[in-house]
Design an enzyme around this catalytic site. Structure first.
Site, mmCIF file in Angstrom:
data_model
loop_
_atom_site.group_PDB
_atom_site.id
_atom_site.type_symbol
_atom_site.label_atom_id
_atom_site.label_comp_id
_atom_site.label_asym_id
_atom_site.label_seq_id
_atom_site.Cartn_x
_atom_site.Cartn_y
_atom_site.Cartn_z
ATOM 1 N N PHE A 61 40.061 46.453 35.366
ATOM 2 C CA PHE A 61 39.615 46.978 36.660
ATOM 3 C C PHE A 61 40.737 46.884 37.711
ATOM 4 O O PHE A 61 41.277 47.916 38.150
ATOM 5 C CB PHE A 61 38.327 46.216 37.069
ATOM 6 C CG PHE A 61 38.041 46.216 38.521
ATOM 7 C CD1 PHE A 61 37.943 47.416 39.230
ATOM 8 C CD2 PHE A 61 37.858 45.019 39.224
ATOM 9 C CE1 PHE A 61 37.685 47.419 40.599
ATOM 10 C CE2 PHE A 61 37.594 45.018 40.579
ATOM 11 C CZ PHE A 61 37.515 46.205 41.264
ATOM 12 N N ASP B 161 47.708 45.502 27.236
ATOM 13 C CA ASP B 161 46.279 45.176 27.239
ATOM 14 C C ASP B 161 45.754 45.139 25.811
ATOM 15 O O ASP B 161 46.194 45.924 24.967
ATOM 16 C CB ASP B 161 45.497 46.217 28.075
ATOM 17 C CG ASP B 161 44.233 45.640 28.675
ATOM 18 O OD1 ASP B 161 43.332 45.287 27.894
ATOM 19 O OD2 ASP B 161 44.148 45.531 29.904
ATOM 20 N N THR C 53 38.188 43.631 27.628
ATOM 21 C CA THR C 53 37.244 43.987 28.700
ATOM 22 C C THR C 53 37.729 45.193 29.501
ATOM 23 O O THR C 53 37.052 45.627 30.432
ATOM 24 C CB THR C 53 37.024 42.790 29.655
ATOM 25 O OG1 THR C 53 38.305 42.380 30.163
ATOM 26 C CG2 THR C 53 36.369 41.629 28.944
ATOM 27 N N ASP D 79 47.841 41.769 22.339
ATOM 28 C CA ASP D 79 47.100 40.581 22.760
ATOM 29 C C ASP D 79 48.129 39.543 23.205
ATOM 30 O O ASP D 79 48.956 39.106 22.396
ATOM 31 C CB ASP D 79 46.280 40.058 21.566
ATOM 32 C CG ASP D 79 45.355 38.925 21.978
ATOM 33 O OD1 ASP D 79 45.683 38.201 22.934
ATOM 34 O OD2 ASP D 79 44.302 38.773 21.331
ATOM 35 N N ALA E 65 47.883 36.009 38.410
ATOM 36 C CA ALA E 65 46.603 36.292 39.074
ATOM 37 C C ALA E 65 45.651 35.139 38.807
ATOM 38 O O ALA E 65 44.981 35.090 37.776
ATOM 39 C CB ALA E 65 46.021 37.602 38.542
ATOM 40 N N TYR F 61 36.890 29.602 32.034
ATOM 41 C CA TYR F 61 37.626 30.425 33.003
ATOM 42 C C TYR F 61 38.314 29.539 34.041
ATOM 43 O O TYR F 61 39.526 29.629 34.243
ATOM 44 C CB TYR F 61 36.635 31.376 33.668
ATOM 45 C CG TYR F 61 37.249 32.369 34.616
ATOM 46 C CD1 TYR F 61 38.105 33.368 34.156
ATOM 47 C CD2 TYR F 61 36.955 32.338 35.980
ATOM 48 C CE1 TYR F 61 38.657 34.307 35.037
ATOM 49 C CE2 TYR F 61 37.493 33.269 36.853
ATOM 50 C CZ TYR F 61 38.340 34.251 36.379
ATOM 51 O OH TYR F 61 38.886 35.175 37.248
ATOM 52 N N THR G 61 36.498 40.660 44.018
ATOM 53 C CA THR G 61 37.021 42.002 44.295
ATOM 54 C C THR G 61 36.140 43.016 43.563
ATOM 55 O O THR G 61 35.671 42.744 42.452
ATOM 56 C CB THR G 61 38.484 42.077 43.813
ATOM 57 O OG1 THR G 61 39.226 41.069 44.522
ATOM 58 C CG2 THR G 61 39.118 43.424 44.061
HETATM 59 P P1 NAD Z 1 39.001 42.919 33.821
HETATM 60 O O1 NAD Z 1 38.205 42.219 32.792
HETATM 61 O O2 NAD Z 1 38.590 44.302 34.196
HETATM 62 O O3 NAD Z 1 40.538 42.962 33.449
HETATM 63 C C1 NAD Z 1 41.150 42.041 32.589
HETATM 64 C C2 NAD Z 1 42.031 42.827 31.632
HETATM 65 O O4 NAD Z 1 42.735 41.907 30.801
HETATM 66 C C3 NAD Z 1 41.207 43.726 30.701
HETATM 67 O O5 NAD Z 1 41.779 45.007 30.643
HETATM 68 C C4 NAD Z 1 41.282 43.014 29.353
HETATM 69 O O6 NAD Z 1 41.151 43.892 28.262
HETATM 70 C C5 NAD Z 1 42.658 42.365 29.455
HETATM 71 N N1 NAD Z 1 42.808 41.195 28.579
HETATM 72 C C6 NAD Z 1 41.981 40.131 28.442
HETATM 73 N N2 NAD Z 1 42.467 39.260 27.551
HETATM 74 C C7 NAD Z 1 43.649 39.785 27.110
HETATM 75 C C8 NAD Z 1 44.630 39.373 26.163
HETATM 76 N N3 NAD Z 1 44.498 38.225 25.479
HETATM 77 N N4 NAD Z 1 45.703 40.169 25.965
HETATM 78 C C9 NAD Z 1 45.849 41.331 26.638
HETATM 79 N N5 NAD Z 1 44.966 41.777 27.535
HETATM 80 C C10 NAD Z 1 43.868 41.016 27.768
HETATM 81 O O7 NAD Z 1 38.967 41.974 35.105
HETATM 82 P P2 NAD Z 1 39.542 42.171 36.588
HETATM 83 O O8 NAD Z 1 38.434 41.969 37.526
HETATM 84 O O9 NAD Z 1 40.375 43.402 36.666
HETATM 85 O O10 NAD Z 1 40.492 40.883 36.691
HETATM 86 C C11 NAD Z 1 41.896 40.978 36.524
HETATM 87 C C12 NAD Z 1 42.541 39.633 36.840
HETATM 88 O O11 NAD Z 1 42.230 39.239 38.178
HETATM 89 C C13 NAD Z 1 42.053 38.500 35.925
HETATM 90 O O12 NAD Z 1 43.139 37.655 35.629
HETATM 91 C C14 NAD Z 1 41.064 37.750 36.795
HETATM 92 O O13 NAD Z 1 40.999 36.386 36.465
HETATM 93 C C15 NAD Z 1 41.653 37.954 38.188
HETATM 94 N N6 NAD Z 1 40.583 37.847 39.203
HETATM 95 C C16 NAD Z 1 39.712 38.878 39.399
HETATM 96 C C17 NAD Z 1 38.690 38.734 40.345
HETATM 97 C C18 NAD Z 1 37.719 39.846 40.650
HETATM 98 O O14 NAD Z 1 36.831 39.637 41.485
HETATM 99 N N7 NAD Z 1 37.807 41.020 40.071
HETATM 100 C C19 NAD Z 1 38.563 37.541 41.053
HETATM 101 C C20 NAD Z 1 39.450 36.508 40.782
HETATM 102 C C21 NAD Z 1 40.473 36.676 39.859
#
Ligand code: NAD
Ligand code: UDP
Length: 320
Positions: free
Chosen positions: A11, A31, A35, A56, A123, A154, A184
């Protein structure tokens, strides 16, 4: 600049890649699609300055003596490290993958960056504060986390990763930036992502009751994704060897009950709300103190909750 974005098909990652491309950068997204999805990058996947690699990060980026094939041999100027499941539903479904993405995965990214001393922006998350006892949360608050609870994969994963970043920076002088992202939201969240905004929007649009966990008095402070991406990009300018941690988010705090009412109003829905058991370790109040981000990055989110929700609702109506 040539920039690597781990989690680039997720996202936030996909919005970040898109904005970096618009600014004229060359972007490589890594990626494993746990997710995230190719759909998220469909709008710019054919841009010649963009490449998407399925990998991965729990596996080293260097193997058999070479780089991951398509990563190429040109040096990288900056790494945004976002790869990790982020929705509570996702990380509780994939607890070990989540722990490993933050631990082994982060170590692999740092080791990859080390020979060229490429700056890594990690992040992190407001979840490092757990169920906070201090309000609003400032960066010097060390948090209230249950190490064995359902959210620990987490929270503790991210806390470990922050520690790893700090020590790589201290021991190896690897330049690191740590950003603590607060809730977010926006277009490209999955319908079944499980986080509260997509859940409530989908429920309101389909006339189902909006599912409140507990009595709905718990609070969150929601940041629209374009503000978050601008904040992350502004953090690229950090020059000190260890820059941060810095909170990024929108301090407009709302209760989850008030959020449900607002989404019902904005969707003109006839949905009611339904009350469910409170979740274990669900933080009661969350709101970022963003004075450090204002001071160091000039960060100031400018999309109000109502405006951001309207845009998100429109997107879910068309694409969600
Ligand atoms: P998301 O789940 O949409 O994105 C995470 C991405 O990481 C996905 O595309 C997933 O396929 C990829 N991924 C997961 N494990 C992986 C691996 N082992 N190897 C390669 N790719 C992998 O989530 P998001 O909301 O876009 O969050 C992105 C980042 O921001 C994360 O690190 C999350 O902890 C951080 N974050 C997000 C929020 C929020 O509110 N959206 C809040 C705090 C922190
Ligand atoms: N929540 C809710 N109903 C839902 C999804 C979430 O009441 O269908 C609540 C959840 O219990 C939490 C808040 O909304 O108090 C934010 O949850 P989310 O999963 O979006 O993110 P979190 O901030 O907990 O990581």
């Amino acid at each position: 600049m040539r920039i690597l974005v781990t989690g680039g098909a997720g996202f936030i990652g996909s919005h970040l890649c898109e904005k970096l491309l618009l600014a004229g950068h060359t972007v490589v997204a890594l990626d494993n699609f746990l997710t995230g999805s190719e759909e998220n990058v469909a709008g710019f996947v054919k841009n010649p300055s963009f490449s998407l690699i399925r990998h991965d990060i729990v596996q080293p980026l260097k193997f058999r003596g070479g780089l991951v094939k398509t990563l190429g041999s040109e040096p990288l100027d900056f790494i945004f490290h976002l790869a990790c499941p982020a929705s509570p539903i996702d990380y509780q479904k994939y607890p070990l993958e989540t722990l490993l993405a933050s631990s082994e995965g982060t170590k692999n990214i740092l080791d990859f960056a080390l020979p060229t001393k490429t700056r890594v922006l990690f992040a992190s998350t407001s979840e490092v504060y757990g169920d906070p006892l201090i309000h609003p949360q400032k960066e010097d608050y060390s948090g209230n986390v249950n190490p064995i609870g359902p959210r620990s994969c987490y929270d503790e994963g991210k806390r470990y990763a922050e520690s790893l970043c700090v020590h790589y920076s201290r021991i190896y002088s690897l330049p690191i930036t740590i950003i603590r992202i607060f809730n977010t939201y926006g277009p490209r969240m999955r319908q079944n992502d499980g986080r509260v905004i997509p859940n409530f929007i989908m429920q309101a649009l389909s006339g189902m009751a909006l599912s409140l966990n507990g009595d709905g008095s718990q609070t969150r402070s929601f940041c629209y994704v374009s503000d978050m991406v601008d904040g992350l990009i502004s953090a690229m300018k950090g020059e000190s060897p260890l820059f941060g941690p810095i909170n990024l988010g929108n301090p407009e705090e709302t209760s989850i009950h008030a959020l449900a009412a607002l989404i019902i109003r904005l969707t003109n829905s006839r949905s009611m709300v339904s009350f469910h058991s409170a979740l274990t370790d669900d933080p009661r109040r969350r709101c970022p103190d963003i004075s450090l981000a204002k001071e160091t990055l000039g960060f100031s989110p400018n999309v109000s909750l109502e405006e951001g929700l309207q845009k998100t609702i429109e997107w879910f109506k068309k694409e969600g």
